[in-house]
Design an enzyme around this catalytic site. Sequence first.
Site, PDB file in Angstrom:
ATOM      1  N   SER A 100     -17.383-100.852 -82.623  1.00 18.30           N
ATOM      2  CA  SER A 100     -16.273-100.791 -83.574  1.00 18.30           C
ATOM      3  C   SER A 100     -16.039-102.165 -84.186  1.00 18.30           C
ATOM      4  O   SER A 100     -16.093-103.184 -83.488  1.00 18.30           O
ATOM      5  CB  SER A 100     -14.993-100.316 -82.876  1.00 18.30           C
ATOM      6  OG  SER A 100     -13.909-100.327 -83.783  1.00 18.30           O
ATOM      7  N   ASP A 104     -16.911 -93.326 -92.991  1.00 19.39           N
ATOM      8  CA  ASP A 104     -16.029 -92.180 -93.194  1.00 19.39           C
ATOM      9  C   ASP A 104     -16.688 -91.063 -93.985  1.00 19.39           C
ATOM     10  O   ASP A 104     -16.139 -89.958 -94.071  1.00 19.39           O
ATOM     11  CB  ASP A 104     -14.741 -92.620 -93.908  1.00 19.39           C
ATOM     12  CG  ASP A 104     -13.792 -93.362 -92.987  1.00 19.39           C
ATOM     13  OD1 ASP A 104     -13.681 -92.957 -91.820  1.00 19.39           O
ATOM     14  OD2 ASP A 104     -13.177 -94.345 -93.416  1.00 19.39           O
ATOM     15  N   LYS A 162     -14.673 -92.854 -82.133  1.00 20.44           N
ATOM     16  CA  LYS A 162     -13.510 -92.587 -82.969  1.00 20.44           C
ATOM     17  C   LYS A 162     -12.568 -91.640 -82.218  1.00 20.44           C
ATOM     18  O   LYS A 162     -12.544 -91.612 -80.994  1.00 20.44           O
ATOM     19  CB  LYS A 162     -13.965 -91.996 -84.304  1.00 20.44           C
ATOM     20  CG  LYS A 162     -14.856 -92.933 -85.114  1.00 20.44           C
ATOM     21  CD  LYS A 162     -14.113 -94.176 -85.551  1.00 20.44           C
ATOM     22  CE  LYS A 162     -14.940 -95.049 -86.464  1.00 20.44           C
ATOM     23  NZ  LYS A 162     -14.181 -96.236 -86.931  1.00 20.44           N
ATOM     24  N   GLY A 192      -6.959 -95.629 -83.287  1.00 17.34           N
ATOM     25  CA  GLY A 192      -7.651 -96.798 -82.768  1.00 17.34           C
ATOM     26  C   GLY A 192      -7.416 -98.022 -83.616  1.00 17.34           C
ATOM     27  O   GLY A 192      -7.223 -99.127 -83.094  1.00 17.34           O
TER      28      GLY A 192
END
Length: 433
Positions: free
Chosen positions: A171, A313, A340, A97
């Site tokens: 995002s 993350d 994701k 992405g």
Amino acid sequence: MDFLQYKALHVHAAKDLKGRATPPASKSYSARAVLAAALAPGKSEIDNIANSQNVRAMIDSCQVLGAGIDFSRPDRLVVTGGERQKDGVTVNPGNSGVVLRLLMGATAVLRRTTFITPYADSLGRRSNSEMVDALRTLGVDVQAAEDGRLPLTLDGTHVHGGEVGVNSRRSSQFLSGLLFLGGLLDDQLTVTVPDELKAPAPVHTTLNVLRSTGVGVTAADDLTSFTVDPASRFRPTRHRVGSDPASTAALLAIASGVDSTIDIEHHGLEELDGVLDHLQTMGVSIDVGEETLRVNGGGELTPVDFDGSLAPDAVLPLAALAAHADGTSRFRNIEHIRYKECDRISDFRRELERAGIAAEEKRDELIVHGSPQGVTGGVTVDSHYDHAVVMAMSLVALRSRDGLTINDPQYVAQTYPGFFEQLQRVGGSVTTV
């Protein structure tokens, strides 16, 4: 052994781990540095570049667009950029992405660029509507599947600057792509975030790369408004890449969850705000050196309440570790990780439950009920095309009684191609199925 050629691997339970581990270079920084170098006329060097599938996808895409690529050694890339990228090409960002969204911004000044992916069930299902709406506001003609999905074609014949808003709740990659576009326009570009920026850490990485390569960006303190100076331009520079946050977080969690003494040698910690503090709050012993983190793991773990917007993350590795805490842990402000490589809340919760761990979810929250004794294991879980799921479920396997079999483990190579080899070097056991 090349573990990535196998469709399933069994990660065995481990009593103890010991040794040294070095996470790979940052995928996030490497991808941005490659693109910035490709947009700068002349030669740029990138030291400690990541050797991952996502970065390889960015390198291949920039080559297709006209950049010269030369590995002077395995971890150093020399990129020769041009005054202008090629019109009329087809670009394959793989299953990444961030590669797609950054390139959508960088190619929005070209006549015709088409994006495709062979990953129809992963990247091909992800919406790009926020980016599509913003580009159309700036005069770009966009032809795309429903909800801005791939395949997608951009024509920037009439692109212009001005002011544009981009929703960033799902995002921050759309915002980063627009900032790259701003560095290519003759007009000033102002980008505003009208809702909420859920993942500020990657935006700081974007700002660092752009500024280091000559693009002047002014950002509001709360990261809700950005202005790109039209007088600034991409210029050649030398980049030094730090350690990958997803891989570093995974190694930290693995070392914390099993009886271990592991030295994690790193090149700088990026996008891991609060992670070390939370691990220590959980009861993990960590000695922090300038280039090494010594983790003594395997002790009792305290539940955690973690704001996942600080370090997206780290959510899955910390959640896998929390599965072995004495109590319930909450990971909040994480709706953005639904978008994701997979839905990292629902899909990951299902794999935790399949392994025997009780978990719940809300729209922007994952709740994990810890089992200090670990789980029985002996079942098969799925990777969902996602490196983060592979690494997190490996921790669950290590702490279990009978281990876990992981389907499609090859997707760990998106960030950490040598993950399973590294696991074996510190005492883990991985076998083919």
